[in-house]
Design an enzyme around this catalytic site. Structure first.
Site, mmCIF file in Angstrom:
data_model
loop_
_atom_site.group_PDB
_atom_site.id
_atom_site.type_symbol
_atom_site.label_atom_id
_atom_site.label_comp_id
_atom_site.label_asym_id
_atom_site.label_seq_id
_atom_site.Cartn_x
_atom_site.Cartn_y
_atom_site.Cartn_z
ATOM 1 N N HIS A 332 -9.253 7.948 -4.990
ATOM 2 C CA HIS A 332 -10.032 8.805 -5.752
ATOM 3 C C HIS A 332 -11.474 8.374 -6.110
ATOM 4 C CE1 HIS A 332 -8.868 7.419 -9.522
ATOM 5 N NE2 HIS A 332 -7.632 7.332 -8.877
ATOM 6 N N CYS A 351 -2.939 3.578 -8.406
ATOM 7 C CA CYS A 351 -4.129 4.237 -7.282
ATOM 8 C C CYS A 351 -5.032 3.544 -7.025
ATOM 9 C CB CYS A 351 -4.329 5.751 -7.846
ATOM 10 S SG CYS A 351 -3.056 6.814 -7.705
#
Length: 448
Positions: A332, A351
């Site tokens: 992201h 992440c």
């Protein structure tokens, strides 16, 4: 280095002395030509003046301003690089057999202009690893050739290319040759396992120790992006999957672990934390629950969804890349772009945050009709949550490769941040506090 690379392909083994001789001869020829061209310039007169002090080596101002290119448009996972890796191992075996390289122990901070006996150790160290040509000679002066060689070394080790022997540059220089050889062997085995898989024509690879992302198409790097990966205590996993969805203006849903460990303590200190950060509480029926009705001093977090609205302060900012995996991780954007400028980019909860992620989104969606760069930017500006299914799914591979080699015998090393290569000296940053404190950023890390 190009000549050495060609000879390595023919013979498999190149003697260190012969490799250094050829490299030195080429560099000496280039320096001679540069010297003739600059002979009439004012800078040349200044450099050759009788009062120039201890600058008793050749000087080439260009070497101080540029760093030999160590990047390549050949993907790190290219099958060709496995061959170069084998060649690098052979060369490092020769270096180890010849006694390795000296330790560099300066009494002063070494950078261009410094004069110290340890510069001779530094010169020898850089010559043996192929970063400094033999023609640069041996002296106590940190001249422009040494400056260029240090920058090349720093580039090969993922360090800031400032030409200064700071803490991490010095630590990397003093990792023994036999330890680097071990690191190459360990990573060759990892590369072999990856090479046994069938990589897609188009794929994205995240190299965790290098903290960067490559977008690869037809065995060529289309994009290379800086990344933030998992911290030592919350590491990013290795995985293989396919990116099937891009979400513009995503909601961020806090994982249960983040709610329990981070949000609960934050709410006890600041009851306005959720509202200030546009985080809503949603029950199992989809109804919003007021934060004032929750006992934030309770031992366990409430059984509610903690969802942040799309927007500039959203933990994922403009974009989320989804792919199926057992670890519930994804890639992201981030509102904290300054983090990409840090040396230690190991700050997430698993992440991966991607710098210039919109460039990657354009590449991912190029075969999905209706999604030009202009349309992507238009939708992002609306702040409306917009999922996009890819017409053709793109492979994604998160790997842990801390040493590799490419053409021209450019051998790259990175910090073994998760300390799994087998030697504590390779985890140069492991003792530094890289874990993000509670309340700092996203799912990965909370907004403040």
């Amino acid at each position: 280095m190009e000549m050495v690379g060609k000879m390595s392909k023919k013979s498999g083994i190149v003697a260190l002395s012969r490799r250094a001789l050829l490299t030195g001869a080429a560099a000496a020829g280039a320096a001679a030509i540069a010297g003739q061209a600059a002979a009439q310039t004012a800078i040349d007169e200044l450099i050759t003046a009788p009062r120039r002090g201890n600058w008793d080596d050749q000087f080439d101002a260009k070497a101080s301003r540029t760093t030999a290119a160590v990047t390549s448009n050949t993907p790190m996972l290219s099958a060709n690089n496995f061959i170069y890796m084998q060649q690098a191992i052979t060369e490092y075996q020769t270096i180890v057999a010849n006694g390795g390289w000296p330790q560099v122990n300066p009494s002063v901070k070494l950078k261009i202009g410094a004069v110290d006996p340890s510069v001779q150790q530094l010169r020898q160290r850089l010559m043996i690893s192929g970063d400094l040509p033999r023609s640069a000679g041996m002296s106590n002066s940190f001249d422009s050739y040494v400056d260029g060689a240090v920058k090349r070394f720093q580039a090969r080790h993922g360090l800031p290319q400032d030409g200064v022997l700071g803490e991490f540059t010095l630590k990397a220089l003093n990792v023994p040759a036999d330890t680097r050889l071990m690191q190459l062997n360990v990573n060759q085995q990892r590369l072999q396992e990856i090479m046994n898989k069938q990589l897609e024509r188009r794929y994205v690879v995240v190299n965790i120790p290098a903290a960067y992302v490559e977008a690869v198409e037809d065995d060529r790097v289309a994009l290379r992006n800086t990344a933030i990966v998992g911290s030592i205590t919350r590491p990013s996993p290795t995985l293989d999957s396919k990116i099937h969805e891009v979400i513009l203006n995503p909601y961020w849903t806090a994982p249960r672990s983040i709610v329990q460990k981070d949000i609960m303590p934050l709410m006890r200190k600041d009851p306005t934390y959720l509202s200030r950060n546009a985080i809503r509480l949603i029950d199992g029926n989809g109804n919003e629950v007021a934060p004032e009705t929750i006992d934030w001093n309770a031992e366990k977090a409430p059984d509610l969804m903690f969802r942040q609205d799309p927007g500039k302060i959203n933990a994922m900012s403009s974009t989320k890349l989804n792919f199926h995996n057992a670890h519930a991780v994804y890639m992201h954007d981030t509102p904290q772009q300054g983090l990409f400028n840090k040396l230690m980019r190991f700050e997430s909860s698993g992440c991966v945050r991607v710098q210039n992620v919109r460039d990657l989104v354009v590449w991912l969606l190029k075969n999905t009709p209706g999604w030009s760069r202009q349309e992507i930017e238009r939708v992002i500006a609306t702040r409306v949550n917009t999922p996009i299914a890819l017409t053709d799914e793109v492979g994604v591979h998160w790997v842990y490769i801390s040493a590799w080699s490419s053409k021209d015998n450019i051998v790259q090393f990175r910090d073994d941040i998760y300390a799994i290569d087998g030697n504590a000296q390779l985890a140069l940053q492991a003792n530094i506090g890289v874990e993000t404190s509670a309340g700092s950023v996203e799912d990965d890390i909370l907004p403040q």
